[in-house]
Scaffold this motif. Structure first.
Motif, PDB file in Angstrom:
ATOM      1  N   GLY A  24      18.039  -8.001  55.732  1.00  0.00           N
ATOM      2  CA  GLY A  24      19.200  -8.834  55.656  1.00  0.00           C
ATOM      3  C   GLY A  24      18.962 -10.180  54.800  1.00  0.00           C
ATOM      4  O   GLY A  24      18.780 -10.103  53.430  1.00  0.00           O
ATOM      5  N   GLU A  25      19.201 -11.229  55.538  1.00  0.00           N
ATOM      6  CA  GLU A  25      19.078 -12.533  54.733  1.00  0.00           C
ATOM      7  C   GLU A  25      17.698 -13.147  54.752  1.00  0.00           C
ATOM      8  O   GLU A  25      17.660 -14.282  54.071  1.00  0.00           O
ATOM      9  N   LEU A  26      16.710 -12.234  55.260  1.00  0.00           N
ATOM     10  CA  LEU A  26      15.510 -12.717  55.297  1.00  0.00           C
ATOM     11  C   LEU A  26      14.505 -11.690  54.470  1.00  0.00           C
ATOM     12  O   LEU A  26      14.738 -10.561  54.555  1.00  0.00           O
ATOM     13  N   ALA A  27      13.717 -12.419  53.716  1.00  0.00           N
ATOM     14  CA  ALA A  27      12.678 -11.666  52.621  1.00  0.00           C
ATOM     15  C   ALA A  27      11.395 -11.924  53.272  1.00  0.00           C
ATOM     16  O   ALA A  27      11.071 -13.263  53.532  1.00  0.00           O
ATOM     17  N   LEU A  28      10.492 -10.970  53.146  1.00  0.00           N
ATOM     18  CA  LEU A  28       9.203 -11.376  53.625  1.00  0.00           C
ATOM     19  C   LEU A  28       8.313 -10.664  52.427  1.00  0.00           C
ATOM     20  O   LEU A  28       8.549  -9.708  52.065  1.00  0.00           O
ATOM     21  N   VAL A  29       7.623 -11.823  51.981  1.00  0.00           N
ATOM     22  CA  VAL A  29       6.815 -11.636  50.472  1.00  0.00           C
ATOM     23  C   VAL A  29       5.223 -11.702  51.292  1.00  0.00           C
ATOM     24  O   VAL A  29       4.618 -12.335  51.669  1.00  0.00           O
ATOM     25  N   THR A  30       4.689 -10.392  50.908  1.00  0.00           N
ATOM     26  CA  THR A  30       3.088 -10.409  51.840  1.00  0.00           C
ATOM     27  C   THR A  30       2.397 -10.048  50.823  1.00  0.00           C
ATOM     28  O   THR A  30       2.378  -9.324  49.718  1.00  0.00           O
ATOM     29  N   LEU A  31       1.288 -10.893  50.566  1.00  0.00           N
ATOM     30  CA  LEU A  31      -0.080 -10.765  49.823  1.00  0.00           C
ATOM     31  C   LEU A  31      -0.933  -9.520  50.611  1.00  0.00           C
ATOM     32  O   LEU A  31      -1.301  -9.840  51.820  1.00  0.00           O
ATOM     33  N   CYS A  32      -0.939  -8.616  50.061  1.00  0.00           N
ATOM     34  CA  CYS A  32      -1.493  -7.342  50.814  1.00  0.00           C
ATOM     35  C   CYS A  32      -2.762  -6.739  50.063  1.00  0.00           C
ATOM     36  O   CYS A  32      -2.796  -5.285  49.865  1.00  0.00           O
ATOM     37  N   ASN A  33      -3.779  -7.473  49.900  1.00  0.00           N
ATOM     38  CA  ASN A  33      -5.115  -7.051  49.224  1.00  0.00           C
ATOM     39  C   ASN A  33      -6.029  -7.670  50.100  1.00  0.00           C
ATOM     40  O   ASN A  33      -7.073  -8.367  49.795  1.00  0.00           O
ATOM     41  N   LEU A 211       1.239 -16.330  64.755  1.00  0.00           N
ATOM     42  CA  LEU A 211       1.868 -16.970  63.728  1.00  0.00           C
ATOM     43  C   LEU A 211       2.965 -16.131  62.852  1.00  0.00           C
ATOM     44  O   LEU A 211       3.794 -16.857  62.551  1.00  0.00           O
ATOM     45  N   GLU A 212       2.894 -14.738  63.203  1.00  0.00           N
ATOM     46  CA  GLU A 212       4.070 -13.928  62.620  1.00  0.00           C
ATOM     47  C   GLU A 212       5.339 -14.493  63.428  1.00  0.00           C
ATOM     48  O   GLU A 212       6.051 -14.566  62.754  1.00  0.00           O
ATOM     49  N   GLY A 213       5.147 -14.445  64.556  1.00  0.00           N
ATOM     50  CA  GLY A 213       6.326 -14.896  65.465  1.00  0.00           C
ATOM     51  C   GLY A 213       6.739 -16.125  65.244  1.00  0.00           C
ATOM     52  O   GLY A 213       8.116 -16.361  65.259  1.00  0.00           O
ATOM     53  N   ALA A 214       5.906 -17.072  65.222  1.00  0.00           N
ATOM     54  CA  ALA A 214       6.325 -18.536  64.882  1.00  0.00           C
ATOM     55  C   ALA A 214       7.342 -18.426  63.462  1.00  0.00           C
ATOM     56  O   ALA A 214       8.098 -19.428  63.462  1.00  0.00           O
ATOM     57  N   ALA A 215       6.621 -17.897  62.359  1.00  0.00           N
ATOM     58  CA  ALA A 215       7.194 -17.863  61.495  1.00  0.00           C
ATOM     59  C   ALA A 215       8.549 -17.198  61.343  1.00  0.00           C
ATOM     60  O   ALA A 215       9.854 -17.897  60.720  1.00  0.00           O
ATOM     61  N   ARG A 216       8.659 -16.316  62.117  1.00  0.00           N
ATOM     62  CA  ARG A 216      10.010 -15.657  62.083  1.00  0.00           C
ATOM     63  C   ARG A 216      11.120 -16.393  63.016  1.00  0.00           C
ATOM     64  O   ARG A 216      12.075 -16.503  62.659  1.00  0.00           O
ATOM     65  N   ASP A 217      10.479 -17.244  64.039  1.00  0.00           N
ATOM     66  CA  ASP A 217      11.392 -17.942  64.783  1.00  0.00           C
ATOM     67  C   ASP A 217      11.821 -19.122  64.054  1.00  0.00           C
ATOM     68  O   ASP A 217      13.029 -19.513  64.120  1.00  0.00           O
ATOM     69  N   LEU A 218      11.006 -19.627  63.208  1.00  0.00           N
ATOM     70  CA  LEU A 218      11.465 -20.686  62.293  1.00  0.00           C
ATOM     71  C   LEU A 218      12.667 -20.158  61.165  1.00  0.00           C
ATOM     72  O   LEU A 218      13.621 -20.793  61.158  1.00  0.00           O
ATOM     73  N   ALA A 219      12.387 -19.061  60.815  1.00  0.00           N
ATOM     74  CA  ALA A 219      13.278 -18.496  59.832  1.00  0.00           C
ATOM     75  C   ALA A 219      14.644 -18.172  60.474  1.00  0.00           C
ATOM     76  O   ALA A 219      15.610 -18.455  59.976  1.00  0.00           O
ATOM     77  N   ALA A 220      14.495 -17.967  61.959  1.00  0.00           N
ATOM     78  CA  ALA A 220      15.776 -17.368  62.479  1.00  0.00           C
ATOM     79  C   ALA A 220      16.480 -18.715  62.604  1.00  0.00           C
ATOM     80  O   ALA A 220      17.867 -18.838  62.744  1.00  0.00           O
ATOM     81  N   ALA A 221      15.819 -19.986  63.039  1.00  0.00           N
ATOM     82  CA  ALA A 221      16.383 -21.095  63.202  1.00  0.00           C
ATOM     83  C   ALA A 221      17.178 -21.768  61.902  1.00  0.00           C
ATOM     84  O   ALA A 221      18.206 -22.253  61.974  1.00  0.00           O
TER      85      ALA A 221
END
Length: 268
Positions: A24-33, A211-221
């Protein structure tokens, strides 16, 4: 030597260690190596720049995160070998180029680090483990930083005889001040989670498993506030450092009038 193209195909991005997920309005960019501790290469930078250029207009918040124990160990050291990374400009090739050629190459690299502060999105870096050199600068490219308690930032470029050249010096100085920024860069020392929060480098430190949850909580706020109000507020704060107090008050008045007209349904 022509650098390999990295287009808009997510499969191309994944091959060089980048993944984009849009919720939706959130994008997740992941470094995946994670096997290489998300070491960075020009190909990764082109992928990150492509992500920024193709981000859906509906996205309001972007979270930058990384798989594995480290956010990013920095530039792939193969760039400093005589043969370099196949298909890329090695350090020796860049050093031998003209001022114009070298400047153009570095400007291309910097694009991966600069779009995170564009006005229409708010970006959050979720950083764990080591964030070294280019990894540190990539985290600095974001508007906000949430860190794990095991985070270790280091600006190693000066220790290698170079300078930080991927857009990190301006936000670092803005965040922690000239004296501390100089000390961090010139010594290349490690900056941990507690100090990061204390000096304003990070907004929040949490246990690694949170960490993941905290970042998502901040994004939601961030997503809870009206988009145009956030955009106007970000612009006010970004420009504050270059304005006098009276100029900033004037900018506030103009921004508030735009918001009032928008809320009242009054067009231009």
């Amino acid at each position: 030597m022509t650098a390999p193209a990295v287009g808009t195909d997510p499969q191309d991005w994944a091959q060089v260690g980048v993944r984009l997920d849009v919720e939706g309005e959130l994008a997740l960019v992941t470094l995946c190596n994670p096997a290489r501790r998300n070491a960075q290469s020009p190909a990764m930078w082109r992928a990150l720049a492509s992500v920024g250029r193709t981000l859906p207009g509906t996205v309001r918040v972007v979270v930058l995160r990384a798989e594995g124990v480290s956010f990013s160990a920095g530039l792939d050291r193969q760039m400093f070998t005589p043969e370099g990374i196949p298909g890329e400009h090695s350090f020796l090739k860049l050093a031998a180029g003209s001022d114009e050629e070298t400047s153009a190459a570095i400007a291309e690299y910097q694009e991966a680090f600069t779009w995170w502060r564009r006005p229409d999105v708010v970006t959050v870096a979720a950083v764990q483990g080591h964030a070294v050199g280019a990894g540190f600068q990539l985290a600095l490219g974001c508007d906000l930083r949430v860190v794990a308690e095991d985070v270790q930032f280091s600006m190693k470029e000066t220790s290698l005889g170079l300078v930080p050249d991927l857009g990190g010096t301006k936000p670092l100085t803005d965040l922690v001040g000239y004296g501390r920024a100089l000390e961090i860069c010139a010594t290349g020392r490690w900056v941990g989670a507690e100090e990061s929060v204390a000096i304003g480098l990070a907004n929040l430190a949490v246990p690694a498993e949170q960490l993941e949850g905290a970042a998502r909580d901040l994004a939601a706020a961030l997503l809870a506030a009206p988009r145009n109000a956030v955009i106007e507020t970000k612009a006010l704060l970004q420009g504050a450092g270059g304005r006098s107090y009276d100029e900033q008050r004037s900018a506030e008045r103009a921004a508030q009038h735009r918001r009032m007209r928008d809320l009242a349904g009054i067009g231009d």
